[in-house]
Design a protein around this motif. Structure first.
Motif, PDB file in Angstrom:
ATOM      1  N   SER A  39       0.843  -1.202   0.000  1.00 14.26           N
ATOM      2  CA  SER A  39       0.000   0.000   0.000  1.00 14.26           C
ATOM      3  C   SER A  39       0.877   1.250   0.000  1.00 14.26           C
ATOM      4  N   THR A  41       1.829   5.292  -2.044  1.00 18.70           N
ATOM      5  CA  THR A  41       1.968   5.934  -3.356  1.00 18.70           C
ATOM      6  C   THR A  41       2.958   5.187  -4.270  1.00 18.70           C
ATOM      7  N   THR A  42       4.019   4.622  -3.685  1.00 17.28           N
ATOM      8  CA  THR A  42       5.009   3.922  -4.510  1.00 17.28           C
ATOM      9  C   THR A  42       4.427   2.607  -5.022  1.00 17.28           C
ATOM     10  N   ASP A  95       6.237  -3.983  -1.702  1.00 18.74           N
ATOM     11  CA  ASP A  95       5.636  -2.998  -0.804  1.00 18.74           C
ATOM     12  C   ASP A  95       6.543  -1.780  -0.670  1.00 18.74           C
ATOM     13  N   GLY A  96       5.998  -0.674  -0.200  1.00 24.48           N
ATOM     14  CA  GLY A  96       6.778   0.543   0.033  1.00 24.48           C
ATOM     15  C   GLY A  96       7.258   0.612   1.469  1.00 24.48           C
ATOM     16  N   ALA A  97       7.852   1.738   1.851  1.00 24.34           N
ATOM     17  CA  ALA A  97       8.308   1.931   3.240  1.00 24.34           C
ATOM     18  C   ALA A  97       8.437   3.422   3.522  1.00 24.34           C
ATOM     19  N   ASP A  98       8.346   3.764   4.791  1.00 26.11           N
ATOM     20  CA  ASP A  98       8.534   5.163   5.204  1.00 26.11           C
ATOM     21  C   ASP A  98      10.000   5.450   5.507  1.00 26.11           C
ATOM     22  N   LYS A 109       7.188   1.150   8.593  1.00 29.05           N
ATOM     23  CA  LYS A 109       6.060   1.233   7.663  1.00 29.05           C
ATOM     24  C   LYS A 109       4.813   1.647   8.435  1.00 29.05           C
ATOM     25  N   GLY A 110       3.746   1.952   7.704  1.00 25.71           N
ATOM     26  CA  GLY A 110       2.487   2.288   8.361  1.00 25.71           C
ATOM     27  C   GLY A 110       2.152   3.766   8.359  1.00 25.71           C
ATOM     28  N   GLY A 111       2.908   4.537   7.530  1.00 32.86           N
ATOM     29  CA  GLY A 111       2.576   5.962   7.390  1.00 32.86           C
ATOM     30  C   GLY A 111       1.152   6.154   6.885  1.00 32.86           C
ATOM     31  N   GLY A 112       0.637   5.155   6.193  1.00 30.69           N
ATOM     32  CA  GLY A 112      -0.746   5.201   5.716  1.00 30.69           C
ATOM     33  C   GLY A 112      -1.674   4.330   6.555  1.00 30.69           C
ATOM     34  N   GLY A 113      -1.158   3.830   7.654  1.00 33.30           N
ATOM     35  CA  GLY A 113      -1.999   3.056   8.588  1.00 33.30           C
ATOM     36  C   GLY A 113      -2.318   1.634   8.125  1.00 33.30           C
ATOM     37  N   CYS A 114      -1.535   1.116   7.175  1.00 29.49           N
ATOM     38  CA  CYS A 114      -1.874  -0.197   6.588  1.00 29.49           C
ATOM     39  C   CYS A 114      -0.948  -1.312   7.058  1.00 29.49           C
ATOM     40  N   HIS A 115      -0.093  -1.055   8.048  1.00 32.00           N
ATOM     41  CA  HIS A 115       1.019  -1.976   8.311  1.00 32.00           C
ATOM     42  C   HIS A 115       0.599  -3.357   8.827  1.00 32.00           C
ATOM     43  N   GLU A 118      -0.188  -5.379   5.812  1.00 30.75           N
ATOM     44  CA  GLU A 118       1.071  -5.450   5.054  1.00 30.75           C
ATOM     45  C   GLU A 118       2.009  -6.475   5.687  1.00 30.75           C
TER      46      GLU A 118
HETATM   47  O1  LIG Z   1       0.747   2.264   5.623  1.00 26.52           O
HETATM   48  C1  LIG Z   1       1.371   2.526   4.602  1.00 26.52           C
HETATM   49  C2  LIG Z   1       2.496   1.762   4.083  1.00 26.52           C
HETATM   50  O2  LIG Z   1       3.299   1.160   5.049  1.00 26.52           O
HETATM   51  C3  LIG Z   1       3.304   2.415   2.989  1.00 26.52           C
HETATM   52  O3  LIG Z   1       3.982   1.377   2.341  1.00 26.52           O
HETATM   53  C4  LIG Z   1       4.328   3.427   3.452  1.00 26.52           C
HETATM   54  O4  LIG Z   1       3.682   4.409   4.222  1.00 26.52           O
HETATM   55  C5  LIG Z   1       5.061   4.087   2.274  1.00 26.52           C
HETATM   56  O5  LIG Z   1       4.156   4.794   1.496  1.00 26.52           O
HETATM   57  P1  LIG Z   1       4.599   5.695   0.276  1.00 26.52           P
HETATM   58  O6  LIG Z   1       5.050   4.798  -0.805  1.00 26.52           O
HETATM   59  O7  LIG Z   1       3.353   6.469  -0.078  1.00 26.52           O
HETATM   60  O8  LIG Z   1       5.680   6.616   0.765  1.00 26.52           O
END
Ligand SMILES: O=C[C@H](O)[C@H](O)[C@H](O)COP(=O)(O)O
Length: 239
Positions: A39, A41-42, A95-98, A109-115, A118
């Motif tokens: 989850s 943007t990436t 998956d992406g990461a913060d 991870k979990g900047g979008g609350g999905c960790h 994930e």
């Molecule tokens: O809860 C969100 C996820 O862990 C995302 O993978 C993480 O926040 C990175 O998101 P983005 O690709 O938008 O920076």
């Protein structure tokens, strides 16, 4: 005016780096695979590109979404989806990461609350690959990004007290276009915590022993990180 132009170009560069990483990850996807869909943007870029690849190459690929967002994006892009109990294995999760710690490859991870979802999909996958732009790579985890904890709403006050007792700095994540807290896909709240992260593996286990905590955003079982740059990608492997 000049300031505005600079910040727009910075956003564009970051988007390009995300695209570079997402495209590289696409090379790891083969016909017949079941793919964990992260989850953020990436990963959204990866899902869109995967949808195109499936259509163009007529591939038989299924996706396992990690959030409401990745689920609807997968459906929109023609990726057939399955739930966890409909597949025996997940071949790969992307998956992406913060934050990514350069040497250890440990993540926040979990900047979008999905960790929570994930971590389930990423850890059960045979291979867990992370895609990020270069701004996400750090020398030491946790200096600028708090660790998110998904917490049962009824337990929040005791979880906060327990974290303060451990010298951490917790705060409930508040919603921006709704009064009150952010509510996760699972109906829980998020507590963001700044804390000492010198021993991430230990903290990842310990935080989940606090009653009321569903899952934390420290990830320590990553196989590979693909970092997008302007003209290249960098592959980080554990040292
Ligand atoms: O809860 C969100 C996820 O862990 C995302 O993978 C993480 O926040 C990175 O998101 P983005 O690709 O938008 O920076």
């Amino acid at each position: 005016m000049a300031k505005g132009r600079r910040s727009k170009s910075k956003t564009t560069n970051t988007e390009h780096e995300k695209y570079m990483a997402a495209r590289e990850a696409l090379n790891l996807i083969k016909d017949g695979m079941i793919v964990g869909l992260g989850s953020g943007t990436t990963t959204n870029i990866f899902i869109e590109e995967l949808g195109k690849k499936i259509t163009e190459e007529e591939l038989s690929i299924f996706g396992v979404p990690t959030s409401f967002e990745s689920r609807i994006l997968a459906i929109k892009n023609g990726i057939p989806i399955v739930s966890l109990d409909q597949c025996d294995v997940i071949d790969i999760a992307v998956d992406g990461a913060d934050e990514v710690e350069r040497k250890s490859l440990n993540l926040i991870k979990g900047g979008g609350g999905c960790h929570t979802m994930e971590k389930i999909v990423d850890y059960y996958a045979e291979e867990f690959v992370v895609i990020v732009d270069s701004s996400k790579v750090v020398d030491m985890l946790g200096n600028k990004t708090p660790v998110p904890l998904e917490v049962l709403p009824s337990a929040y006050s005791f979880v906060l007290k327990e974290l303060l007792r451990r010298d951490a700095a917790p705060s409930i994540r508040m919603a921006e276009r709704k009064r009150g807290p952010v509510i996760t896909d699972n109906g829980n709240i998020i507590i963001d915590v700044f804390m000492d992260l010198k021993e991430p593996e230990k903290m990842e286990m310990e935080l989940n022993t606090i009653p009321g905590v569903v899952e934390n955003g420290i990830f320590t079982k990553v196989n590979k990180v693909i970092v997008g740059h302007k003209n290249k990608v960098e592959i980080l492997q554990k040292e």
